[in-house]
Write an enzyme that holds these catalytic residues in place. Structure first.
Site, PDB file in Angstrom:
ATOM      1  N   HIS B 130       0.866  -1.174   0.000  1.00 57.19           N
ATOM      2  CA  HIS B 130       0.000   0.000   0.000  1.00 57.19           C
ATOM      3  C   HIS B 130       0.910   1.234   0.000  1.00 57.19           C
ATOM      4  O   HIS B 130       2.012   1.185   0.542  1.00 57.19           O
ATOM      5  CB  HIS B 130      -0.833  -0.052   1.290  1.00 57.19           C
ATOM      6  N   ASP B 207       2.968  -4.376   8.312  1.00 56.80           N
ATOM      7  CA  ASP B 207       1.707  -3.637   8.231  1.00 56.80           C
ATOM      8  C   ASP B 207       0.585  -4.663   8.325  1.00 56.80           C
ATOM      9  O   ASP B 207       0.330  -5.420   7.391  1.00 56.80           O
ATOM     10  CB  ASP B 207       1.663  -2.870   6.901  1.00 56.80           C
ATOM     11  N   GLN B 210      -4.614  -5.462   7.065  1.00 57.96           N
ATOM     12  CA  GLN B 210      -5.532  -6.413   6.436  1.00 57.96           C
ATOM     13  C   GLN B 210      -5.429  -7.794   7.081  1.00 57.96           C
ATOM     14  O   GLN B 210      -6.076  -8.737   6.625  1.00 57.96           O
ATOM     15  CB  GLN B 210      -5.248  -6.524   4.933  1.00 57.96           C
ATOM     16  N   LYS B 233     -10.453  -0.616  10.421  1.00 56.97           N
ATOM     17  CA  LYS B 233     -10.643  -1.826   9.606  1.00 56.97           C
ATOM     18  C   LYS B 233     -10.986  -3.027  10.485  1.00 56.97           C
ATOM     19  O   LYS B 233     -11.263  -4.113   9.990  1.00 56.97           O
ATOM     20  CB  LYS B 233      -9.378  -2.122   8.801  1.00 56.97           C
ATOM     21  N   CYS B 371      -4.719   2.285  -3.672  1.00 57.76           N
ATOM     22  CA  CYS B 371      -3.503   2.871  -3.083  1.00 57.76           C
ATOM     23  C   CYS B 371      -2.335   1.911  -3.217  1.00 57.76           C
ATOM     24  O   CYS B 371      -1.502   1.799  -2.315  1.00 57.76           O
ATOM     25  CB  CYS B 371      -3.709   3.258  -1.620  1.00 57.76           C
TER      26      CYS B 371
END
Lengths: 147, 414
Positions: B130, B207, B210, B233, B371
């Site tokens: 991203h 990261d 997700q 999220k 993104c």
């Protein structure tokens, strides 16, 4: 609620699949790139202006049906227009899409895009070719962004 | 198609916990398939926020009055909830941020100013990142002169450990990568990457945006040095997220933003800084956000991360199978391990047009480059359509999606 068939009219689908004036000019007087970072639409547009009159327009577009169809119809209408007429066309087009009422006066074939005003998220798809045209007429370096 | 096997009845009922999902969209039931962008919020979070504001709100770490003490307790209890959620060793290793983007900027900037990096040192990313895990490193590169290398994905969207370590040299100081890709849903071999990096003395930042909504995360087991995720999220409020950082790193890195809370003593000549996590939390933090995030974590943990993972895998597989059966649909990324997201394109119709038609059918998907423009270039597409799921997603949402794609074909005469 407007029917999707009014947005994706036959004419629009046709122009998006078989864009008129697709390609590049060999000796343009102005070139510009336009980019809609939101959806990734990219257009490169060449113009040939002589004595204040647009003699030729060509473009390469990678984008949605709305942006490619707009570029195609727009390019068809621009030939032999003066710079002032071209700018005026953009003003009218913007007014049709974002003005208080859907005034389509003087827009001729571009009127098929009137339905876009009902889809605010898509207005920038339709205006990208015009923003790029304006930059090409001014022969502005860099890339025009819709965002 | 038959309902997917392996679904959990308790999780199937979770949809009723999310008031927004009952809202009709363009006259149709809403099929919300954009949780990877931001998830909807359960009543437990909404009520938690409201209760906190109505009965316990005050600024934290400041007042001597009872209310401020209680608000401070709630804020620090939220930190403890995040610590447990990630299995971090100590609460001091959890810094509240505005989200993962801010957390990555925090690490990139402080690392850049730490004196630990020299020009020609290298940072390894992956092509699936991203922009939030690319641009902060570029800003840091411009300040330090380090080089950035990107590990390749294969055509199916897998990023192997070998592909990552092909980019690693003896100048590599850090590997930063997504635990799960927001575009292809690829689950990266985070544990293997982090363990191998640690053996070679290379820092890692994962990261987890997700990943955390879909599976249990254990930073001790991963052996990562930094891990971050965004609350919104994970069914929490927007504007709150967390950074896990190994305590010795957080203690040795310089402060980030200056302001209240992050200091010990201030004079005009010299200021001394508070130890972590306060050192990285200048100014009044997002107090209610932290409380709401803790409520969201409590909410998902009621179901159990493993149950969520098993249930969602069944629903996701159903979605993949249904989409693959549609003529003219091409999946972008068919990774061996997938979580959360499915990206695809349709022959002869631009994703933006597909999105507009689907919206009319009550189906909310993300269209565009997500993104992740380098990932789009890797797959040679300008944009994709992405369907992503959450705890509340039912197989019927994918049915609505496939039906909507039928409308797209009809309208575009395919």
């Amino acid at each position: 609620m407007i029917d999707l068939r009014d947005l994706y009219q036959e004419v629009i689908l046709d122009h998006s699949r078989n864009p008129r004036n697709a390609g590049r000019l060999t000796e343009p007087s102005g070139t510009a790139k336009g980019h809609n970072p939101l959806c990734g639409d990219l257009i490169t547009l060449d113009v040939l202006v002589e004595d204040g009159v647009i003699r030729d327009v060509s473009f390469d577009a990678r984008g949605c049906a709305i942006s490619v169809a707009t570029a195609s119809i727009m390019s068809d209408m621009l030939k032999d227009k003066t710079l002032e007429e071209a700018h005026d066309l953009f003003r009218r087009f913007q007014k049709m899409l974002t003005g208080p009422d859907a005034e389509a006066e003087g827009l001729d074939k571009l009127e098929v895009l009137a339905g876009v005003r009902e889809f605010p998220m898509r207005v920038k798809c339709a205006t990208l070719p015009f923003h790029t045209l304006r930059a090409a007429l001014d022969n502005e370096p860099g890339t025009v962004q819709t965002e | 198609m038959n309902a997917p096997a392996g679904q959990n009845p308790e999780i199937l009922a979770a949809r009723d916990d999310f008031p927004l999902l009952a809202r009709p969209m363009n006259g149709r039931p809403l099929a919300f398939l954009d949780s990877a962008a931001s998830a909807q919020k359960p009543r437990a979070v909404l009520d938690g926020l409201r209760d906190f504001y109505e009965s316990e709100y005050a600024n934290v770490h400041r007042g001597v009055y009872l209310l401020s003490a209680q608000a401070t307790d709630r804020y620090e209890a939220a930190r403890e909830t995040v610590r447990r959620f990630l299995n971090a060793g100590r609460p001091e290793e959890i810094v509240f941020t505005r989200g993962a983007t801010e957390a990555i900027n925090l690490v990139a900037e402080t690392l850049g100013r730490s004196g630990r990096l020299e020009p020609d040192d290298e940072i390894v990313l992956t092509v699936l990142e991203h922009h939030s895990n690319i641009v902060p490193w570029q800003l840091m590169r411009d300040a330090t002169g380090v080089r950035i290398r990107a590990a390749a994905a294969d055509q199916d969207g897998n990023v192997d450990v070998e592909a990552v370590f092909r980019e690693v040299t003896d100048r590599t100081k850090l590997i930063a990568f997504s635990h799960v890709s927001n575009t292809t849903g690829t689950v990266l071999p985070a544990r293997e990457i982090c363990h191998r990096a640690r053996e070679r003395g290379i820092l890692t930042l994962v990261d987890g945006c997700q990943a955390v909504p879909h599976a249990a995360v254990d930073v001790a087991d991963l052996a990562c040095d930094f891990y971050t995720f965004s609350g919104h999220k994970l069914y929490g409020p927007s504007g709150i997220g967390a950074l896990y950082g190994r305590l010795d790193l957080l203690t040795s890195l310089p402060p980030w933003q200056g302001g209240g809370s992050m200091i010990e003593e201030v004079t005009f000549e010299r200021t001394t800084y508070a130890p972590p996590p306060a050192r990285y939390e200048a100014g009044t933090p997002n107090i209610a956000g932290a409380v709401g995030l803790a409520a969201a974590i409590d909410y998902v943990q009621r179901f159990g991360s493993e149950n969520i993972q098993r249930h969602e895998s069944a629903v996701l597989k159903y979605g993949v199978d249904r989409l693959q059966a549609v003529d003219g649909v091409r999946l972008i990324g068919t990774p061996r391990h997938r979580a959360g997201s499915i990206s695809f394109v349709m022959d002869d119709v631009h994703p933006h047009d597909v999105g507009t038609v689907l919206d009319r059918e009550g189906v909310a998907v993300r269209v565009g480059h997500h993104c992740a423009q380098p990932a789009m270039r890797h797959f040679d597409v300008p944009a994709t359509i992405r369907a992503s799921l959450g705890i509340y997603t039912h197989a019927s949402d994918f049915d609505a999606l496939v039906e909507g794609l039928g409308k797209v074909k009809e309208l575009f005469q395919l």
